[in-house]
Design a protein around this motif. Structure first.
Motif, PDB file in Angstrom:
ATOM      1  N   GLU A 169       0.915  -1.212  -0.116  1.00  0.00           N
ATOM      2  CA  GLU A 169       0.148   0.048   0.121  1.00  0.00           C
ATOM      3  C   GLU A 169       0.932   1.396   0.095  1.00  0.00           C
ATOM      4  N   VAL A 170       1.802   1.376   0.748  1.00  0.00           N
ATOM      5  CA  VAL A 170       2.557   2.545   0.963  1.00  0.00           C
ATOM      6  C   VAL A 170       3.468   2.483  -0.389  1.00  0.00           C
ATOM      7  N   LYS A 171       3.901   1.692  -1.032  1.00  0.00           N
ATOM      8  CA  LYS A 171       4.549   1.721  -2.308  1.00  0.00           C
ATOM      9  C   LYS A 171       3.566   2.255  -3.475  1.00  0.00           C
ATOM     10  N   PRO A 189      -5.606   3.603   8.045  1.00  0.00           N
ATOM     11  CA  PRO A 189      -6.776   4.509   8.047  1.00  0.00           C
ATOM     12  C   PRO A 189      -6.422   5.715   6.954  1.00  0.00           C
ATOM     13  N   TYR A 190      -5.271   6.135   7.063  1.00  0.00           N
ATOM     14  CA  TYR A 190      -4.902   7.425   6.245  1.00  0.00           C
ATOM     15  C   TYR A 190      -3.777   6.860   5.188  1.00  0.00           C
ATOM     16  N   PRO A 191      -3.746   7.802   4.497  1.00  0.00           N
ATOM     17  CA  PRO A 191      -2.434   7.539   3.474  1.00  0.00           C
ATOM     18  C   PRO A 191      -1.279   7.672   4.295  1.00  0.00           C
ATOM     19  N   LEU A 192      -0.145   6.872   4.099  1.00  0.00           N
ATOM     20  CA  LEU A 192       0.940   6.952   4.947  1.00  0.00           C
ATOM     21  C   LEU A 192       2.027   7.612   4.008  1.00  0.00           C
ATOM     22  N   ALA A 193       2.127   7.419   2.768  1.00  0.00           N
ATOM     23  CA  ALA A 193       3.171   7.838   1.948  1.00  0.00           C
ATOM     24  C   ALA A 193       3.105   9.392   2.073  1.00  0.00           C
ATOM     25  N   PHE A 194       4.655  10.034   2.266  1.00  0.00           N
ATOM     26  CA  PHE A 194       4.656  11.452   2.724  1.00  0.00           C
ATOM     27  C   PHE A 194       3.856  11.908   3.873  1.00  0.00           C
ATOM     28  N   ASN A 195       3.667  10.918   4.782  1.00  0.00           N
ATOM     29  CA  ASN A 195       2.886  11.433   5.895  1.00  0.00           C
ATOM     30  C   ASN A 195       3.254  10.481   7.247  1.00  0.00           C
ATOM     31  N   LEU A 196       2.568  10.936   8.284  1.00  0.00           N
ATOM     32  CA  LEU A 196       2.821   9.859   9.469  1.00  0.00           C
ATOM     33  C   LEU A 196       1.587  10.235  10.226  1.00  0.00           C
ATOM     34  N   PHE A 197       1.328   9.094  11.059  1.00  0.00           N
ATOM     35  CA  PHE A 197       0.455   9.284  12.048  1.00  0.00           C
ATOM     36  C   PHE A 197       0.294   8.302  13.303  1.00  0.00           C
ATOM     37  N   PRO A 198      -0.324   8.968  14.485  1.00  0.00           N
ATOM     38  CA  PRO A 198      -0.026   7.967  15.744  1.00  0.00           C
ATOM     39  C   PRO A 198      -0.410   6.506  15.521  1.00  0.00           C
ATOM     40  N   HIS A 199       0.117   5.723  16.053  1.00  0.00           N
ATOM     41  CA  HIS A 199      -0.164   4.000  15.558  1.00  0.00           C
ATOM     42  C   HIS A 199      -1.556   3.776  15.580  1.00  0.00           C
ATOM     43  N   ASN A 200      -1.778   2.993  14.491  1.00  0.00           N
ATOM     44  CA  ASN A 200      -3.219   2.781  14.020  1.00  0.00           C
ATOM     45  C   ASN A 200      -4.101   1.702  14.825  1.00  0.00           C
ATOM     46  N   SER A 201      -3.363   1.232  16.143  1.00  0.00           N
ATOM     47  CA  SER A 201      -4.160   0.312  16.974  1.00  0.00           C
ATOM     48  C   SER A 201      -5.239   0.925  17.768  1.00  0.00           C
ATOM     49  N   PRO A 202      -6.229   0.268  18.279  1.00  0.00           N
ATOM     50  CA  PRO A 202      -7.289   0.813  19.145  1.00  0.00           C
ATOM     51  C   PRO A 202      -6.734   1.410  20.485  1.00  0.00           C
ATOM     52  N   LEU A 203      -7.241   2.815  20.982  1.00  0.00           N
ATOM     53  CA  LEU A 203      -7.133   3.599  21.909  1.00  0.00           C
ATOM     54  C   LEU A 203      -7.740   2.993  23.281  1.00  0.00           C
ATOM     55  N   ASN A 204      -7.304   2.884  24.428  1.00  0.00           N
ATOM     56  CA  ASN A 204      -8.030   2.881  25.518  1.00  0.00           C
ATOM     57  C   ASN A 204      -8.541   4.318  26.260  1.00  0.00           C
ATOM     58  N   ASP A 205      -9.259   4.124  27.385  1.00  0.00           N
ATOM     59  CA  ASP A 205      -9.744   5.308  27.891  1.00  0.00           C
ATOM     60  C   ASP A 205      -8.868   6.301  28.477  1.00  0.00           C
ATOM     61  N   THR A 233       5.130   6.480  23.208  1.00  0.00           N
ATOM     62  CA  THR A 233       3.960   7.064  22.223  1.00  0.00           C
ATOM     63  C   THR A 233       4.758   6.529  20.771  1.00  0.00           C
ATOM     64  N   CYS A 234       3.839   5.847  20.227  1.00  0.00           N
ATOM     65  CA  CYS A 234       4.016   4.903  18.866  1.00  0.00           C
ATOM     66  C   CYS A 234       3.535   5.615  17.623  1.00  0.00           C
ATOM     67  N   VAL A 235       4.302   5.839  16.664  1.00  0.00           N
ATOM     68  CA  VAL A 235       4.053   6.687  15.554  1.00  0.00           C
ATOM     69  C   VAL A 235       4.239   5.816  14.446  1.00  0.00           C
ATOM     70  N   ARG A 236       3.600   5.802  13.227  1.00  0.00           N
ATOM     71  CA  ARG A 236       3.543   5.056  11.979  1.00  0.00           C
ATOM     72  C   ARG A 236       4.309   5.993  11.090  1.00  0.00           C
ATOM     73  N   VAL A 237       5.430   5.589  10.317  1.00  0.00           N
ATOM     74  CA  VAL A 237       6.100   6.475   9.714  1.00  0.00           C
ATOM     75  C   VAL A 237       6.059   5.738   8.106  1.00  0.00           C
ATOM     76  N   PRO A 238       6.502   6.862   7.200  1.00  0.00           N
ATOM     77  CA  PRO A 238       6.402   6.218   5.588  1.00  0.00           C
ATOM     78  C   PRO A 238       7.787   5.481   5.339  1.00  0.00           C
ATOM     79  N   VAL A 239       8.197   4.565   6.318  1.00  0.00           N
ATOM     80  CA  VAL A 239       9.330   3.740   6.145  1.00  0.00           C
ATOM     81  C   VAL A 239       8.851   2.373   5.607  1.00  0.00           C
ATOM     82  N   LEU A 240       9.793   1.780   4.603  1.00  0.00           N
ATOM     83  CA  LEU A 240       8.871   0.298   4.095  1.00  0.00           C
ATOM     84  C   LEU A 240       9.190  -0.390   5.422  1.00  0.00           C
TER      85      LEU A 240
END
Ligand SMILES: NC(=O)C1=CN([C@@H]2O[C@H](COP(=O)(O)OP(=O)(O)OC[C@H]3O[C@@H](n4cnc5c(N)ncnc54)[C@H](OP(=O)(O)O)[C@@H]3O)[C@@H](O)[C@H]2O)C=CC1
Ligand SMILES: N[C@@H](CC(=O)OP(=O)(O)O)C(=O)O
Length: 347
Positions: A169-171, A189-205, A233-240
């Protein structure tokens, strides 16, 4: 003649499964029979092992009969159903998923940290979360010298952590953006290429996602230290491929960077990568395909007298998943802990 084993890889066509196959071959694990299992989607495909072309099979009722060891890598819900069945058939399961990790009856093993806990298994051994394994391998040798009291981690996690489809997907998104097209996100959930976002696993309270809580709870279990304070703090980055982590450690006493370097230079599973003049430190591109976790940029935390900071990169499909599992299997063979099981652990 030395013994060899009947192995099944569950999830053989996935990112981790592919690596498991390669490692069993390259590390010359004593395999007498190898079964490749996946879902109906890829069953019927073929994969090569030691020059032989093997058929990928779907999971059927008696599939684990005559199997000594199952390397399970097909997701938590699949493991919850199939791992107890495999144990009931007489196999030992090394499970890559999160299904059994926090079960008190299931050892959670990083061979460089707590190999002896593998001896206590009742059929299932859990392989920890990838981000957790990479951190544990580096922090443990320091913790053994001066106890760590608090860990603050920030991660930079590659697409591969979400499997083979996420890497594709990122390629595709990268190609699409460069071609002036809208990127499509299906796995993430969102485009990762040229982007980053907090880790996509479910959040607790409390505002922590599952990946972050795995770093907290699994590290404590592996270290056998419930009192260590940990936040992440876990973040997803556009590294393969290959995860990076910035780790801040607070020790019970002052820990000099020189002393930490000396320890890490000799620590198993770790490679020190530092050239301060060149501003050269671990990078995911260089960690990719390596067995060791690369660590560097070790410095005194200027905000705390007992604080130390370091930076690490590790191939999470390899040491973070498949290699750690194969090392556990090698440990079971070496210590004769791969034995018929009496007790089935449920999910
Ligand atoms: N990627 C990583 O870095 C890490 C992954 N893990 C864990 O390892 C597991 C696998 O991850 P990964 O390889 O990345 O995932 P992938 O999506 O790349 O692969 C999943 C594999 O599981 C198979 N599978 C899925 N459902 C079933 C089923 N019902 N029955 C049989 N086989 C099935 C898939 O088959 P098919 O192709 O036919 O769908 C595929 O072979 C997950 O539990 C993950 O959390 C752990 C640490 C790190
Ligand atoms: N840690 C992986 C996700 C994963 O596979 O985790 P686990 O094995 O704990 O389910 C990531 O980078 O997203």
């Amino acid at each position: 003649m030395s013994k060899s084993y009947r192995i099944a890889i569950l999830g053989a066509t996935g990112a981790v499964g592919k690596e498991l196959l390669e490692l069993l071959e390259n590390r010359n694990f004593p395999v007498s029979d190898l079964k490749l299992l996946a879902s109906e989607r890829t069953a019927g495909q073929r994969r090569s092992f030691k020059g032989e072309s093997l058929l990928v099979e779907p999971v059927s009722d008696k599939v684990f009969e005559n199997t000594d060891l199952v390397l399970a890598s097909a997701g938590g819900s699949t493991s919850k159903v199939l791992a107890p069945k495999a144990v009931a058939s007489g196999a030992v399961v090394i499970d890559n998923s999160s299904a059994f990790r926090m079960n008190p009856e299931v050892p959670l093993v990083v061979p460089e940290v707590n190999p002896e806990s593998a001896a206590t298994h009742k059929g299932i051994i859990a392989n920890p979360n990838c981000t957790t394994i990479l951190m544990a391998v580096v922090v443990w040798p320091l913790h053994k010298v001066i106890p760590v009291s608090r860990i603050v981690a920030a991660t930079y996690q590659s697409a591969s952590g979400a499997g083979a489809r996420a890497m594709e997907e990122v390629k595709t998104q990268t190609r699409d953006i460069l071609a002036g097209k809208e990127p499509v996100a299906e796995v993430f959930p969102y485009p990762l290429a040229f982007n980053l976002f907090p880790h996509n696993s479910p959040l607790n309270d409390s505002g922590y996602c599952e990946e972050e809580m795995k770093m907290v709870n699994e590290t404590r279990k592996i270290f056998g230290e419930q009192s260590i304070r940990i936040t992440a703090t876990c973040v997803r980055v556009p590294v393969l491929r290959a995860h990076s982590e910035a780790i801040n450690l607070e020790f019970e006493e002052q820990f000099s960077p020189e002393k930490a370097r000396e320890i890490l230079r000799q620590a198993p599973g770790v490679k020190l990568v530092e050239n301060w003049q060149a501003n050269y430190f671990p990078m995911p591109i260089e960690a990719t395909g390596q067995d060791e976790v690369l660590v560097g940029r070790i410095r005194q935390d200027i905000s705390h007298p007992c604080g130390l900071e370091l930076w690490l990169c590790g191939d999470q499909i390899r040491k973070g998943a498949a290699l750690n599992a194969v090392q556990i299997a090698e440990l079971l063979v070496e210590k004769s802990w791969l034995k018929p099981q009496e007790l089935v652990v449920s999910g």
